[in-house]
Structures are given as structure tokens and as C-alpha cells.
Design a protein around this motif. Structure first.
Motif, PDB file in Angstrom:
ATOM      1  N   THR A 161       0.832  -1.199   0.000  1.00  0.00           N
ATOM      2  CA  THR A 161       0.000   0.000   0.000  1.00  0.00           C
ATOM      3  C   THR A 161       0.868   1.250   0.000  1.00  0.00           C
ATOM      4  OG1 THR A 161      -1.726  -1.165   1.193  1.00  0.00           O
ATOM      5  CG2 THR A 161      -1.819   1.233   1.254  1.00  0.00           C
ATOM      6  N   GLY A 162       1.913   1.271   0.808  1.00  0.00           N
ATOM      7  CA  GLY A 162       2.807   2.416   0.856  1.00  0.00           C
ATOM      8  C   GLY A 162       3.513   2.639  -0.469  1.00  0.00           C
ATOM      9  N   ALA A 163       3.944   1.574  -1.108  1.00  0.00           N
ATOM     10  CA  ALA A 163       4.615   1.690  -2.392  1.00  0.00           C
ATOM     11  C   ALA A 163       3.671   2.237  -3.451  1.00  0.00           C
ATOM     12  CB  ALA A 163       5.189   0.340  -2.821  1.00  0.00           C
ATOM     13  N   ALA A 164       2.411   1.786  -3.420  1.00  0.00           N
ATOM     14  CA  ALA A 164       1.428   2.271  -4.395  1.00  0.00           C
ATOM     15  C   ALA A 164       1.158   3.761  -4.187  1.00  0.00           C
ATOM     16  CB  ALA A 164       0.134   1.469  -4.289  1.00  0.00           C
ATOM     17  N   GLN A 209       1.954   6.712  -6.864  1.00  0.00           N
ATOM     18  CA  GLN A 209       0.909   7.648  -7.286  1.00  0.00           C
ATOM     19  C   GLN A 209       1.361   9.089  -7.049  1.00  0.00           C
ATOM     20  OE1 GLN A 209      -2.877   7.152  -5.337  1.00  0.00           O
ATOM     21  NE2 GLN A 209      -3.906   8.544  -6.742  1.00  0.00           N
ATOM     22  N   ALA A 210       1.990   9.344  -5.914  1.00  0.00           N
ATOM     23  CA  ALA A 210       2.482  10.692  -5.627  1.00  0.00           C
ATOM     24  C   ALA A 210       3.567  11.091  -6.627  1.00  0.00           C
ATOM     25  CB  ALA A 210       3.027  10.767  -4.196  1.00  0.00           C
ATOM     26  N   ALA A 211       4.442  10.150  -6.979  1.00  0.00           N
ATOM     27  CA  ALA A 211       5.526  10.443  -7.922  1.00  0.00           C
ATOM     28  C   ALA A 211       5.010  10.697  -9.328  1.00  0.00           C
ATOM     29  CB  ALA A 211       6.532   9.289  -7.940  1.00  0.00           C
ATOM     30  N   ALA A 212       3.815  10.228  -9.629  1.00  0.00           N
ATOM     31  CA  ALA A 212       3.239  10.406 -10.966  1.00  0.00           C
ATOM     32  C   ALA A 212       2.453  11.707 -11.087  1.00  0.00           C
ATOM     33  CB  ALA A 212       2.336   9.220 -11.310  1.00  0.00           C
ATOM     34  N   GLY A 213       2.412  12.505 -10.038  1.00  0.00           N
ATOM     35  CA  GLY A 213       1.663  13.761 -10.079  1.00  0.00           C
ATOM     36  C   GLY A 213       2.209  14.703 -11.132  1.00  0.00           C
ATOM     37  N   PRO A 214       1.331  15.456 -11.801  1.00  0.00           N
ATOM     38  CA  PRO A 214       1.768  16.343 -12.880  1.00  0.00           C
ATOM     39  C   PRO A 214       2.824  17.371 -12.440  1.00  0.00           C
ATOM     40  CG  PRO A 214      -0.625  16.257 -12.775  1.00  0.00           C
ATOM     41  CD  PRO A 214      -0.102  15.484 -11.613  1.00  0.00           C
ATOM     42  N   ALA A 215       2.668  17.949 -11.274  1.00  0.00           N
ATOM     43  CA  ALA A 215       3.629  18.963 -10.824  1.00  0.00           C
ATOM     44  C   ALA A 215       5.018  18.353 -10.661  1.00  0.00           C
ATOM     45  CB  ALA A 215       3.173  19.596  -9.515  1.00  0.00           C
TER      46      ALA A 215
END
Length: 171
Positions: free
Chosen positions: A18-21, A25-31
Motif C-alpha cells: 500500500t505504501g509503495a502504491a 501515485q504521488a511520484a506520478a503527479g503532474p507537478a
């Protein structure tokens, strides 16, 4: 006879998963993606500039930036503090850089005529000659790696966007 699945195969996600997911997801953020793209482009340009200047002029890209700042001072010199701010180096890092440049005969330190507490850094004739040669290398890298990949019609937009980032008063 069927074997019942283990909790790991079909059960709830493990905390590590869950933490890795969440991290992915956070690393894939547009900013994050967009800033990362800008930083990777800048790093690629910096590495190419540094390698070419070292090979052709015997200067690091950072030394070129010092000589550029000194050229913009029109011979009046610049304090090490101003150099540090312009280069985003620590005062100690700037001192070591100026020491190396002084040993190479590229710059000299002189007392400020306006404030004797301040030491100014000025380019020597050798430093000015090295800067002139390096500007040609710089221009070729900028043309090849910064301008050519961008359509001429898009360049004003790119430059305006970069200027807006640089001039943004927000801390």
C-alpha cells in the motif's frame, strides 16, 4: 483437493504494498513530473556545457558563469557574496572556486574602493580571453541542445514561461 489461497495471494494488501502504491501515485503527479522534466533538461544542458567547455577551453561551466557575471560588471568587479548568490553556492564553495580561478590566473581579488571590508573579484586578461573562447562553445551548445529541438514558433512561449518562473516574486 483444492488448496486455499494464502492471505498474501488474495488477501488485503500488505502495508508495504500500500505504501509503495501511494508513493508511486504521488511520484506520478503532474507537478512532480513537469518540474522533473525541467530539471532533467537543465541538468542535461549543464553536463553538455561543462564537458564541452572543459575539453575546448579548460573551464568548468561554473567558472564560465563566474566570468559571465564579471563581464556583466563591466570590469568593476563583483563581490564573492554576489557571486555566491548568483551561482547558488555556499560562501565556502564560492571561496574555493575563486581560489582555483585565481590560481589559474583567470581572476584576481582587489579591495573595493567604496568599502574596504569588501573584496571584489575581477577577471584578468587571461580570464577575459578564456571567456571569449568559451562564449563560442556556449553558443554552439545552446543552439544545438536548447534552440534546435524547439520549433521557432514555440521559442517565444518557452522563453516567456522561463522568464515568468525566474521573475516570480513568490519565495
Amino acid at each position: 483437493m483444492e488448496i486455499a489461497p494464502t492471505a498474501r495471494e488474495e488477501g488485503p494488501a500488505t502495508p508495504e504494498h500500500t505504501g509503495a502504491a501511494e508513493l508511486a501515485q504521488a511520484a506520478a503527479g503532474p507537478a512532480i513530473q513537469e518540474l522533473g522534466l525541467l530539471l532533467r533538461a537543465a541538468a542535461r544542458l549543464d553536463r553538455a556545457m561543462d564537458a564541452a567547455m572543459r575539453a575546448e577551453c579548460g573551464l568548468s561551466h561554473t567558472m564560465f558563469e563566474v566570468l559571465l557575471m564579471l563581464a556583466r560588471a563591466h570590469g568593476g568587479g563583483t563581490s564573492q557574496r554576489d557571486l555566491a548568490e548568483g551561482l547558488t553556492l555556499t560562501s565556502g564553495g564560492t571561496t574555493r572556486l575563486v581560489d582555483r580561478m585565481e590560481q589559474a590566473g583567470l581572476v584576481r581579488r582587489t579591495p573595493s574602493p567604496a568599502d574596504r571590508r569588501i573584496t571584489l573579484v575581477q577577471a584578468t586578461d587571461r580570464g577575459a580571453d578564456a571567456f571569449r573562447r568559451a562564449t563560442e562553445v556556449h553558443a554552439a551548445i545552446v543552439e544545438r541542445m536548447f534552440l534546435q529541438p524547439v520549433a521557432p514558433a514555440d521559442r517565444p512561449h518557452l522563453l516567456a514561461a522561463l522568464r515568468a518562473i525566474v521573475d516570480n516574486p513568490q519565495p
